[in-house]
Motif scaffolding. Sequence first.
Motif, mmCIF file in Angstrom:
data_model
loop_
_atom_site.group_PDB
_atom_site.id
_atom_site.type_symbol
_atom_site.label_atom_id
_atom_site.label_comp_id
_atom_site.label_asym_id
_atom_site.label_seq_id
_atom_site.Cartn_x
_atom_site.Cartn_y
_atom_site.Cartn_z
ATOM 1 N N TYR A 138 -27.817 33.463 -32.571
ATOM 2 C CA TYR A 138 -27.936 32.490 -31.494
ATOM 3 C C TYR A 138 -28.170 31.194 -31.654
ATOM 4 O O TYR A 138 -28.960 30.750 -32.309
ATOM 5 C CB TYR A 138 -29.298 33.292 -30.032
ATOM 6 N N ASN A 155 -24.815 39.111 -19.835
ATOM 7 C CA ASN A 155 -24.170 38.704 -20.833
ATOM 8 C C ASN A 155 -23.631 40.078 -21.658
ATOM 9 O O ASN A 155 -22.567 40.111 -21.722
ATOM 10 C CB ASN A 155 -24.719 37.990 -21.627
ATOM 11 N N SER A 205 -29.257 38.820 -22.469
ATOM 12 C CA SER A 205 -29.180 38.479 -21.002
ATOM 13 C C SER A 205 -28.458 40.048 -20.324
ATOM 14 O O SER A 205 -27.403 40.045 -21.037
ATOM 15 C CB SER A 205 -29.370 37.782 -20.014
ATOM 16 N N ASP A 247 -29.782 29.046 -26.578
ATOM 17 C CA ASP A 247 -30.131 30.446 -25.802
ATOM 18 C C ASP A 247 -31.157 30.891 -25.842
ATOM 19 O O ASP A 247 -31.723 31.187 -25.232
ATOM 20 C CB ASP A 247 -29.320 31.497 -27.087
ATOM 21 N N GLY A 256 -27.662 33.343 -19.544
ATOM 22 C CA GLY A 256 -27.308 32.729 -20.558
ATOM 23 C C GLY A 256 -27.077 33.639 -21.533
ATOM 24 O O GLY A 256 -26.639 35.255 -20.900
ATOM 25 N N SER A 257 -27.346 33.571 -22.574
ATOM 26 C CA SER A 257 -26.337 34.735 -23.735
ATOM 27 C C SER A 257 -27.112 36.065 -23.798
ATOM 28 O O SER A 257 -26.498 37.062 -24.418
ATOM 29 C CB SER A 257 -25.553 34.576 -25.060
ATOM 30 N N ARG A 280 -19.412 41.212 -21.117
ATOM 31 C CA ARG A 280 -19.039 41.624 -22.817
ATOM 32 C C ARG A 280 -18.239 43.266 -22.338
ATOM 33 O O ARG A 280 -16.874 43.469 -23.530
ATOM 34 C CB ARG A 280 -19.399 41.442 -23.841
#
Length: 148
Positions: free
Chosen positions: A9, A131, A128, A13, A125-126, A135
């Motif tokens: 990260y 996220n 989380s 992040d 954000g990434s 994905r």
Amino acid sequence: MMESAASQYRPADLVLLLGRLLLSLIFLHEGWSLAANLAATIDTFAKLGLSAPVALATIALQLGAGASVATGFLGRLGATALALFCLATALLFHTNFASQNELLHFEKDLAIAGGMFVLAATGAGSISVDNLLKRRTRGIHPWLRAMM
């Protein structure tokens, strides 16, 4: 060589995660305190002219939306709900500006609302749940994706 999870990260992040956790802490703590002292909470709300269902809804909002922001699950929705809650609290309960304490609470509520609106605009954000779900899940309804 395998990288550690933290090194995957960017610093931004990690800062966003820290910000989410700090913003959610006040709501999780207050919601838990209200729930743990439910009789006193309902009594206090009654003295303000508010019903028991409003007290219960406040507890549910603080715990549910606080957890949403902390975990980043439907983070935009949780942040928006808490931003609106803070604005309402400031405008309904902290308007006696002759009192320095009330002014401070008014300004605090506005500041937290501002932070929540920023979070609602940027997303969780990434680091989380949102996220992770984006994905790994195909075919998410567009409305639900917008809330992530």
